[in-house]
Design an enzyme around this catalytic site. Structure first.
Site, PDB file in Angstrom:
ATOM      1  N   CYS A 148      70.488 -54.630 -55.688  1.00  0.00           N
ATOM      2  CA  CYS A 148      71.731 -54.901 -54.951  1.00  0.00           C
ATOM      3  C   CYS A 148      71.675 -56.177 -54.116  1.00  0.00           C
ATOM      4  O   CYS A 148      72.707 -56.659 -53.654  1.00  0.00           O
ATOM      5  CB  CYS A 148      72.068 -53.726 -54.045  1.00  0.00           C
ATOM      6  SG  CYS A 148      72.380 -52.239 -54.974  1.00  0.00           S
TER       7      CYS A 148
ATOM      8  N   ASN B 148      80.228 -49.062 -55.957  1.00  0.00           N
ATOM      9  CA  ASN B 148      79.096 -49.978 -55.796  1.00  0.00           C
ATOM     10  C   ASN B 148      78.833 -50.682 -57.131  1.00  0.00           C
ATOM     11  O   ASN B 148      78.365 -50.057 -58.078  1.00  0.00           O
ATOM     12  CB  ASN B 148      77.876 -49.159 -55.354  1.00  0.00           C
ATOM     13  CG  ASN B 148      76.634 -50.014 -55.150  1.00  0.00           C
ATOM     14  OD1 ASN B 148      76.618 -51.205 -55.477  1.00  0.00           O
ATOM     15  ND2 ASN B 148      75.592 -49.412 -54.624  1.00  0.00           N
TER      16      ASN B 148
ATOM     17  N   HIS C 202      77.284 -55.579 -48.450  1.00  0.00           N
ATOM     18  CA  HIS C 202      77.124 -54.835 -49.699  1.00  0.00           C
ATOM     19  C   HIS C 202      77.876 -53.502 -49.625  1.00  0.00           C
ATOM     20  O   HIS C 202      77.773 -52.781 -48.628  1.00  0.00           O
ATOM     21  CB  HIS C 202      75.632 -54.591 -49.941  1.00  0.00           C
ATOM     22  CG  HIS C 202      75.352 -53.765 -51.150  1.00  0.00           C
ATOM     23  ND1 HIS C 202      75.904 -54.055 -52.381  1.00  0.00           N
ATOM     24  CD2 HIS C 202      74.590 -52.660 -51.325  1.00  0.00           C
ATOM     25  CE1 HIS C 202      75.482 -53.155 -53.258  1.00  0.00           C
ATOM     26  NE2 HIS C 202      74.694 -52.298 -52.648  1.00  0.00           N
TER      27      HIS C 202
HETATM   28  O1  UT7 Z   1      73.215 -49.890 -53.395  1.00  0.00           O
HETATM   29  C1  UT7 Z   1      71.881 -49.573 -53.381  1.00  0.00           C
HETATM   30  C2  UT7 Z   1      71.477 -48.870 -52.153  1.00  0.00           C
HETATM   31  N1  UT7 Z   1      71.996 -47.547 -52.162  1.00  0.00           N
HETATM   32  C3  UT7 Z   1      72.508 -47.026 -51.079  1.00  0.00           C
HETATM   33  O2  UT7 Z   1      72.594 -47.678 -50.062  1.00  0.00           O
HETATM   34  C4  UT7 Z   1      72.920 -45.588 -51.151  1.00  0.00           C
HETATM   35  C5  UT7 Z   1      72.399 -44.849 -49.962  1.00  0.00           C
HETATM   36  N2  UT7 Z   1      72.683 -43.427 -49.990  1.00  0.00           N
HETATM   37  C6  UT7 Z   1      73.920 -42.919 -49.837  1.00  0.00           C
HETATM   38  O3  UT7 Z   1      74.888 -43.647 -49.791  1.00  0.00           O
HETATM   39  C7  UT7 Z   1      74.057 -41.435 -49.653  1.00  0.00           C
HETATM   40  O4  UT7 Z   1      72.786 -40.873 -49.460  1.00  0.00           O
HETATM   41  C8  UT7 Z   1      74.741 -40.706 -50.855  1.00  0.00           C
HETATM   42  C9  UT7 Z   1      76.211 -41.090 -50.902  1.00  0.00           C
HETATM   43  C10 UT7 Z   1      74.053 -41.070 -52.143  1.00  0.00           C
HETATM   44  C11 UT7 Z   1      74.660 -39.210 -50.636  1.00  0.00           C
HETATM   45  O5  UT7 Z   1      75.269 -38.857 -49.386  1.00  0.00           O
HETATM   46  P1  UT7 Z   1      74.474 -37.984 -48.324  1.00  0.00           P
HETATM   47  O6  UT7 Z   1      75.385 -37.798 -47.177  1.00  0.00           O
HETATM   48  O7  UT7 Z   1      73.149 -38.627 -48.057  1.00  0.00           O
HETATM   49  O8  UT7 Z   1      74.302 -36.620 -49.084  1.00  0.00           O
HETATM   50  P2  UT7 Z   1      72.966 -35.817 -49.385  1.00  0.00           P
HETATM   51  O9  UT7 Z   1      72.239 -36.393 -50.530  1.00  0.00           O
HETATM   52  O10 UT7 Z   1      72.246 -35.584 -48.110  1.00  0.00           O
HETATM   53  O11 UT7 Z   1      73.573 -34.445 -49.820  1.00  0.00           O
HETATM   54  C12 UT7 Z   1      74.300 -33.596 -48.906  1.00  0.00           C
HETATM   55  C13 UT7 Z   1      74.818 -32.396 -49.671  1.00  0.00           C
HETATM   56  C14 UT7 Z   1      73.755 -31.705 -50.521  1.00  0.00           C
HETATM   57  O12 UT7 Z   1      74.034 -30.334 -50.531  1.00  0.00           O
HETATM   58  P3  UT7 Z   1      73.241 -29.312 -49.588  1.00  0.00           P
HETATM   59  O13 UT7 Z   1      71.801 -29.451 -49.979  1.00  0.00           O
HETATM   60  O14 UT7 Z   1      73.503 -29.773 -48.187  1.00  0.00           O
HETATM   61  O15 UT7 Z   1      73.846 -28.006 -49.924  1.00  0.00           O
HETATM   62  C15 UT7 Z   1      73.983 -32.264 -51.894  1.00  0.00           C
HETATM   63  O16 UT7 Z   1      73.523 -31.400 -52.911  1.00  0.00           O
HETATM   64  O17 UT7 Z   1      75.835 -32.825 -50.594  1.00  0.00           O
HETATM   65  C16 UT7 Z   1      75.482 -32.400 -51.921  1.00  0.00           C
HETATM   66  N3  UT7 Z   1      75.932 -33.431 -52.855  1.00  0.00           N
HETATM   67  C17 UT7 Z   1      77.169 -33.450 -53.350  1.00  0.00           C
HETATM   68  N4  UT7 Z   1      78.225 -32.642 -53.178  1.00  0.00           N
HETATM   69  C18 UT7 Z   1      79.385 -32.961 -53.828  1.00  0.00           C
HETATM   70  C19 UT7 Z   1      75.250 -34.482 -53.337  1.00  0.00           C
HETATM   71  N5  UT7 Z   1      76.025 -35.211 -54.147  1.00  0.00           N
HETATM   72  C20 UT7 Z   1      77.234 -34.586 -54.173  1.00  0.00           C
HETATM   73  C21 UT7 Z   1      78.443 -34.859 -54.827  1.00  0.00           C
HETATM   74  N6  UT7 Z   1      79.482 -34.040 -54.619  1.00  0.00           N
HETATM   75  N7  UT7 Z   1      78.600 -35.919 -55.633  1.00  0.00           N
END
Ligand code: UT7
Length: 331
Positions: free
Chosen positions: A116, A286, A256
């Protein structure tokens, strides 16, 4: 003789017509529109659907438009830097393919892989070519066909990414406009949290790697988020301090587009209001190497000659950084 700086003198972009909405993703994986919007800021993204079309084809559209805008022939380009992680082929470089397709017969070029942060690293590389005095017209292209390496059964990644390419032209400036400063970083120990497992020399493609879905983006989102939110904010603040810029001085944050919450945290650390923060993640998701040039393209008309822009990014590698630009023209 006045110092030569590298100034962006033209920008253009291209995103495919096909839109993939959050609602459509609800039919593909266990997710919902509300979760995607509130956790990322994304509403829809563009996907390059046509068979036989690749990253270079989006770049052709972006660059042809750029040359037309600037009134240049492709044969006037000196160097082409293509920042991408989804090149048409493993080799040769997509920059070469692009040069062939647009007729840039006098340019040499290469691809730059920094996930990225690729476009920012490409901008710095191109700026040095200009500052050396050896080159007058350097094209920096950034973009990806992320849909070619996304697993549309994995809700952790498929909701985030989209396809698109942007391009900028760098030319010499002796009036004090252009790229003023840069802070660029890499930390390879972060590779375990965001990568593609197979397809490289470490794990060449086999039936097994395909069956195990190892040719797609793998991301531990929470960990990447933690590093991104700290480092992108910090480097953006550092470049302000180093150049004596207050929050009032900064006209635009060009960050970004990985997650709206990371962008907001960066703006907060810089002390700037949301009216100065450029956002198109809602429409494109993204696009990896495409986010920064696509922002410049979308918001070009708002920039005035002399505006102070901070470009900043964080991505796989880990790679991150910020570049301070004094905008060189009125549209
Ligand atoms: O560009 C390159 C660099 N990349 C980035 O900067 C990305 C950085 N990361 C992020 O933007 C975020 O971590 C994500 C958007 C990828 C994920 O968001 P998050 O708030 O960190 O969610 P999480 O992974 O902590 O998941 C929270 C909950 C989980 O459920 P439980 O365990 O709390 O029951 C996940 O299983 O949300 C669940 N979850 C989803 N639910 C609905 C994960 N993905 C999804 C989804 N839809 N697509």
């Amino acid at each position: 003789m006045s110092k030569i700086t590298a100034a962006i003198t033209c920008v253009n972009g291209y995103v495919p017509e096909t839109v993939l909405t959050n609602k459509e993703l609800e039919q593909m994986v266990d997710t919902n529109d509300e979760w995607i919007r509130s956790r990322t800021g994304i509403v829809e993204r563009r996907i390059q659907k046509e068979t036989g079309k690749a990253t270079s084809d989006m770049a052709v559209e972006a660059v042809k438009g750029l040359l037309e805008k600037r009134g240049l022939g492709a044969d006037e380009l000196d160097v082409v830097i293509f920042s991408t992680i989804t090149g048409d082929l493993i080799f040769p470089a997509t920059a070469n393919i692009l040069c062939d397709k647009i007729g840039a017969v006098n340019a040499w070029g290469f691809d730059l892989a920094a996930a990225c942060s690729g476009f920012l690293f490409g901008l710095e590389t191109g700026a040095n070519f200009i500052e050396s005095g050896h080159y007058k017209k350097v094209l920096v292209v950034g973009g990806d066909k992320m849909s070619s390496i996304i697993d549309y059964t994995d809700r952790n990644t498929c909701i985030i990414f989209g396809d698109g390419v942007g391009a900028v032209l760098l030319e010499p400036n002796t009036e004090g406009f252009g790229i003023m400063d840069r802070i660029l970083k890499t930390d390879g120990s972060g590779r375990e949290f965001l990568h593609q497992k197979a397809g490289g020399s470490l794990m060449p493609p086999t039936h097994e790697t395909v069956e195990k879905r190892m040719h797609f983006v793998y991301q531990e989102g929470k960990t990447v988020y933690k590093f991104a939110v700290i480092n992108m904010a910090e480097v953006s603040h550092q470049i302000m301090l180093r150049n004596g810029l207050t929050s009032d001085d900064v006209d635009w944050l060009v960050a970004h587009q990985a997650n709206k919450r990371i962008i907001d945290a960066t703006a907060e650390r810089m002390g700037i209001g949301s009216e100065k923060v450029l956002i198109n993640i809602d429409r494109y998701g993204n696009t990896t190497n495409g986010t920064l040039p696509l922002l410049l393209w979308d918001f070009e008309k708002k920039f005035k000659k002399g505006d102070d822009l901070i470009l900043s990014t964080f991505g796989g590698g880990f790679t991150w950084g910020a570049i301070y630009i004094k905008w060189a023209y009125n549209s």
